[in-house]
Design an enzyme around this catalytic site. Sequence first.
Site, mmCIF file in Angstrom:
data_model
loop_
_atom_site.group_PDB
_atom_site.id
_atom_site.type_symbol
_atom_site.label_atom_id
_atom_site.label_comp_id
_atom_site.label_asym_id
_atom_site.label_seq_id
_atom_site.Cartn_x
_atom_site.Cartn_y
_atom_site.Cartn_z
ATOM 1 N N THR A 133 38.370 48.251 42.456
ATOM 2 C CA THR A 133 38.943 48.864 40.961
ATOM 3 C C THR A 133 38.776 50.197 40.929
ATOM 4 O O THR A 133 37.673 50.710 41.127
ATOM 5 C CB THR A 133 38.527 47.762 39.976
ATOM 6 O OG1 THR A 133 38.596 48.488 38.722
ATOM 7 C CG2 THR A 133 36.742 47.813 40.186
ATOM 8 N N ASP A 134 39.373 50.959 39.810
ATOM 9 C CA ASP A 134 39.281 52.219 39.619
ATOM 10 C C ASP A 134 37.922 52.249 38.559
ATOM 11 O O ASP A 134 37.204 53.531 38.502
ATOM 12 C CB ASP A 134 40.401 52.731 38.806
ATOM 13 C CG ASP A 134 40.933 52.196 37.776
ATOM 14 O OD1 ASP A 134 40.257 51.133 37.303
ATOM 15 O OD2 ASP A 134 41.841 52.579 37.029
ATOM 16 N N GLU A 135 37.514 51.035 38.194
ATOM 17 C CA GLU A 135 36.303 51.244 37.121
ATOM 18 C C GLU A 135 35.201 51.495 37.669
ATOM 19 O O GLU A 135 34.180 52.100 37.027
ATOM 20 C CB GLU A 135 36.263 49.716 36.617
ATOM 21 C CG GLU A 135 37.483 49.350 35.680
ATOM 22 C CD GLU A 135 37.271 48.297 34.427
ATOM 23 O OE1 GLU A 135 36.199 47.761 34.424
ATOM 24 O OE2 GLU A 135 38.297 47.836 34.357
ATOM 25 N N TYR A 159 30.402 44.322 35.024
ATOM 26 C CA TYR A 159 31.435 44.021 36.211
ATOM 27 C C TYR A 159 31.747 45.366 36.995
ATOM 28 O O TYR A 159 31.825 44.975 38.411
ATOM 29 C CB TYR A 159 32.966 44.108 35.439
ATOM 30 C CG TYR A 159 34.122 44.026 36.393
ATOM 31 C CD1 TYR A 159 34.444 43.051 37.240
ATOM 32 C CD2 TYR A 159 34.880 45.056 36.095
ATOM 33 C CE1 TYR A 159 35.356 43.159 37.996
ATOM 34 C CE2 TYR A 159 35.957 45.329 36.895
ATOM 35 C CZ TYR A 159 36.245 44.253 37.832
ATOM 36 O OH TYR A 159 37.478 44.390 38.717
ATOM 37 N N LYS A 163 31.011 45.541 41.186
ATOM 38 C CA LYS A 163 32.119 45.766 42.042
ATOM 39 C C LYS A 163 31.688 47.241 42.817
ATOM 40 O O LYS A 163 31.848 47.230 44.139
ATOM 41 C CB LYS A 163 33.397 45.970 41.412
ATOM 42 C CG LYS A 163 34.231 45.019 40.764
ATOM 43 C CD LYS A 163 34.724 43.930 41.679
ATOM 44 C CE LYS A 163 35.875 44.731 42.569
ATOM 45 N NZ LYS A 163 36.506 43.365 43.402
HETATM 46 P P1 NAD Z 1 41.385 36.612 38.507
HETATM 47 O O1 NAD Z 1 40.042 36.721 37.809
HETATM 48 O O2 NAD Z 1 42.481 36.528 37.859
HETATM 49 O O3 NAD Z 1 41.200 35.904 40.071
HETATM 50 C C1 NAD Z 1 40.117 35.830 40.686
HETATM 51 C C2 NAD Z 1 40.180 34.724 41.674
HETATM 52 O O4 NAD Z 1 38.894 34.519 42.526
HETATM 53 C C3 NAD Z 1 40.501 33.297 40.941
HETATM 54 O O5 NAD Z 1 41.372 32.447 41.590
HETATM 55 C C4 NAD Z 1 38.683 32.745 41.164
HETATM 56 O O6 NAD Z 1 38.971 31.332 41.309
HETATM 57 C C5 NAD Z 1 38.450 33.096 42.317
HETATM 58 N N1 NAD Z 1 36.906 33.358 42.595
HETATM 59 C C6 NAD Z 1 36.048 33.483 41.746
HETATM 60 N N2 NAD Z 1 34.762 33.477 42.024
HETATM 61 C C7 NAD Z 1 34.804 32.619 43.449
HETATM 62 C C8 NAD Z 1 34.032 32.514 44.161
HETATM 63 N N3 NAD Z 1 32.519 32.671 44.190
HETATM 64 N N4 NAD Z 1 34.563 32.054 45.682
HETATM 65 C C9 NAD Z 1 35.735 32.020 45.823
HETATM 66 N N5 NAD Z 1 36.772 32.309 44.768
HETATM 67 C C10 NAD Z 1 36.490 32.729 43.614
HETATM 68 O O7 NAD Z 1 41.144 38.460 39.228
HETATM 69 P P2 NAD Z 1 42.402 39.291 39.538
HETATM 70 O O8 NAD Z 1 42.837 40.260 38.429
HETATM 71 O O9 NAD Z 1 43.653 38.768 40.306
HETATM 72 O O10 NAD Z 1 41.773 40.317 40.425
HETATM 73 C C11 NAD Z 1 41.799 40.118 41.844
HETATM 74 C C12 NAD Z 1 40.660 41.229 42.375
HETATM 75 O O11 NAD Z 1 41.369 42.571 42.179
HETATM 76 C C13 NAD Z 1 39.362 41.516 42.116
HETATM 77 O O12 NAD Z 1 38.434 41.867 43.130
HETATM 78 C C14 NAD Z 1 39.298 42.506 41.013
HETATM 79 O O13 NAD Z 1 38.130 43.405 40.925
HETATM 80 C C15 NAD Z 1 40.520 43.504 41.838
HETATM 81 N N6 NAD Z 1 41.125 44.155 40.777
HETATM 82 C C16 NAD Z 1 41.862 43.798 39.428
HETATM 83 C C17 NAD Z 1 42.613 44.578 38.739
HETATM 84 C C18 NAD Z 1 43.357 44.070 37.580
HETATM 85 O O14 NAD Z 1 43.891 44.602 36.664
HETATM 86 N N7 NAD Z 1 43.290 42.800 37.397
HETATM 87 C C19 NAD Z 1 42.764 45.996 39.170
HETATM 88 C C20 NAD Z 1 42.153 46.349 40.263
HETATM 89 C C21 NAD Z 1 41.328 45.794 40.959
HETATM 90 O O1 DAU Z 2 41.108 49.132 35.786
HETATM 91 C C1 DAU Z 2 40.903 48.069 36.492
HETATM 92 C C2 DAU Z 2 40.360 46.991 35.952
HETATM 93 O O2 DAU Z 2 41.350 46.534 34.889
HETATM 94 C C3 DAU Z 2 40.286 45.842 36.795
HETATM 95 O O3 DAU Z 2 39.248 46.005 37.476
HETATM 96 C C4 DAU Z 2 39.719 44.526 35.797
HETATM 97 O O4 DAU Z 2 39.596 43.268 36.694
HETATM 98 C C5 DAU Z 2 40.764 44.231 34.736
HETATM 99 O O5 DAU Z 2 40.377 43.221 33.873
HETATM 100 C C6 DAU Z 2 40.986 45.601 33.844
HETATM 101 O O6 DAU Z 2 39.906 46.029 33.052
HETATM 102 P P1 DAU Z 2 40.104 46.176 31.627
HETATM 103 O O7 DAU Z 2 38.715 46.204 30.852
HETATM 104 O O8 DAU Z 2 40.703 47.816 31.572
HETATM 105 O O9 DAU Z 2 41.324 45.400 31.219
HETATM 106 P P2 DAU Z 2 41.621 44.433 29.897
HETATM 107 O O10 DAU Z 2 42.722 43.863 29.850
HETATM 108 O O11 DAU Z 2 40.449 43.695 29.627
HETATM 109 O O12 DAU Z 2 41.458 45.562 28.634
HETATM 110 C C7 DAU Z 2 42.162 46.594 28.759
HETATM 111 C C8 DAU Z 2 42.122 47.650 27.543
HETATM 112 O O13 DAU Z 2 42.415 46.868 26.474
HETATM 113 C C9 DAU Z 2 40.468 47.881 27.443
HETATM 114 O O14 DAU Z 2 40.482 49.377 26.909
HETATM 115 C C10 DAU Z 2 39.897 46.955 26.270
HETATM 116 C C11 DAU Z 2 41.189 46.766 25.367
HETATM 117 N N1 DAU Z 2 41.554 45.669 24.779
HETATM 118 C C12 DAU Z 2 41.270 44.352 25.732
HETATM 119 C C13 DAU Z 2 41.396 43.060 25.082
HETATM 120 C C14 DAU Z 2 41.123 41.716 25.941
HETATM 121 C C15 DAU Z 2 41.625 45.389 23.622
HETATM 122 O O15 DAU Z 2 41.814 46.463 22.906
HETATM 123 N N2 DAU Z 2 41.991 44.250 23.046
HETATM 124 C C16 DAU Z 2 41.833 43.150 23.635
HETATM 125 O O16 DAU Z 2 41.858 41.890 23.113
#
Ligand code: NAD
Ligand code: DAU
Length: 354
Positions: A133-135, A159, A163
Site C-alpha cells: 500500500t501507499d500508506e 495497519y 504492512k
Molecule cells: P480485504 O480485507 O478485502 O481482504 C483480505 C482477505 O484476506 C480476506 O479474504 C481475508 O479472509 C483474507 N485473510 C485475512 N487474514 C488471513 C490469514 N491470516 N490467512 C489467510 N487469509 C487471510 O482486503 P483488500 O482491500 O482486498 O486488500 C488486499 C491487499 O491489498 C491487502 O494486502 C492490502 O494491504 C492491499 N491494498 C489494499 C488497498 C485498498 O484500497 N483496499 C490498496 C492498496 C493495497
Molecule cells: O491507500 C491505500 C489504503 O486505502 C489501503 O492500504 C487500505 O487497505 C484501505 O483500507 C485504504 O485505507 P484508507 O484508510 O485510506 O481507507 P478508508 O476507506 O478507511 O478511508 C478513506 C478516507 O475516508 C480516510 O481519510 C478516512 C475517511 N473516512 C473513512 C470512513 C470509513 C471517513 O471520512 N468516513 C468513514 O466513515
Amino acid sequence: MTILVTGGAGFIGSHFILDWLLETGEPVINLDALTYAGNLENLAVLQGNALYDFVCGDIQDRRLVDRLLVEHAPRAIVHFAAESHVDRSINRPQDFIQTNIVGTYTLLEAARSYWSKLQYGARSRFRFLQVSTDEVYGSLGAADPAFSEASLYQPNSPYSASKAAADHLVRAWHHTYGLPVLTTNCSNNYGPRQFPEKLIPLIIANAMDRKPLPIYGDGMNVRDWLHVGDHCMALRIVLERGIAGQMYNIGGNSEMTNLAVVHNICELLDEMRPHADGPYSNLITFVQDRAGHDRRYAIDARKIGRDLGWQPTETFSSGMRKTLLWYLDHQEWVSDVKTGAYQQWTIRNSEARA
Ligand code: NAD
Ligand code: DAU
C-alpha cells in the site's frame, strides 16, 4: 503452470482471480482464511471451474502452505491476504501483527524452502509478489511531491506499520536469500464488492438506507483513487515483466478530498436514484476524526508507466459511475454483507446444489 493467491476471497484478491482466469486461463489456488472480509460469494461464478481451487486456511499455517506448494508447484505467489482496515487496526492491532507480519514471514519462509529446491529454470522464473500500500510512506503536506519508490517508509497507523514491516521482510528475503520478489505499493482502490467498512461502499450503503454519511474530521484529507480493475491489470503486468527485487508504485492520478468523493457519490445518486426527501448530500454528517489520521496520500506512478507500460484506463468519474451502478444493481450482495448472511454462502450454496 499455476499461481498461488493468498486472500483471494477479499475485495481486490477476488477481482484479481476473476480477471486472471479471464485474461490468462492459468490455474489458480486461492488460500484464504475467510475472516469477516472474506466472501466466497465474490467467486461464486467459479463454482465447478477446473482451473480454480479454493483452500480455506491461514497463511500462518506453515505446514499447510508447505503442502500446497509441493502439491501444486506454483510458479508464483501473489500475496493479498491481510487485515486491511485502518480503523480496525487502531481498535485492535493484534490481528494486524499476526496476519500482516507473522503471516508474511511464514509465507516467505515456505516460499524460500520451496523455491530453493526448484530446478534452475523454474527457480529463476519464480516470483513472490507482495501486494502493498501507499500508506507505508506516511502522510504528505499539501505542497509535497507525490510518493515515489525512493520515498522513505514512515508508516503512521498500526495497519500501515504492519504492512511496512511485511515489505521490509520481503525486501530482506530478496537481499539475503535471493528470493525473487516484487513489491507493489498502491493507492486507495474502489469498485464492486468492497466490504462496506471502507469509505466508498459505506457511503453508498448508508445513502441507500437514508442513514448519516460520516465524514471524519474536516473531510479535507486527500486520497488517490484507483479502480480495482486497473490495479489488477497492473499486478498482472508486474508479475509478467517486473524486475525481481524492484518496487512499483501504482496510482490513479485521482487525488481528491474525502468531502469531494462523498459529494460526487451524492450527485450521482441524485441523478440515478433521486429521493423525495431531497439531495443525498443532506445526509452528510461530520464526526470525530480518526486517531493519527494521515492528511494526504499521492502516488507518483511514472516508473510502472515508463518501465512496464501500465496506465490506468478509468478516470475517477468513469470508474465511480460504473461502481455505483453495480451497487444499485446488487443490493442483495450489500444486504447479505450487512446481515452477515454472506458468511453462510458456502453452506447455502452446497445445500441448494444437493
Ligand atoms: P480485504 O480485507 O478485502 O481482504 C483480505 C482477505 O484476506 C480476506 O479474504 C481475508 O479472509 C483474507 N485473510 C485475512 N487474514 C488471513 C490469514 N491470516 N490467512 C489467510 N487469509 C487471510 O482486503 P483488500 O482491500 O482486498 O486488500 C488486499 C491487499 O491489498 C491487502 O494486502 C492490502 O494491504 C492491499 N491494498 C489494499 C488497498 C485498498 O484500497 N483496499 C490498496 C492498496 C493495497
Ligand atoms: O491507500 C491505500 C489504503 O486505502 C489501503 O492500504 C487500505 O487497505 C484501505 O483500507 C485504504 O485505507 P484508507 O484508510 O485510506 O481507507 P478508508 O476507506 O478507511 O478511508 C478513506 C478516507 O475516508 C480516510 O481519510 C478516512 C475517511 N473516512 C473513512 C470512513 C470509513 C471517513 O471520512 N468516513 C468513514 O466513515
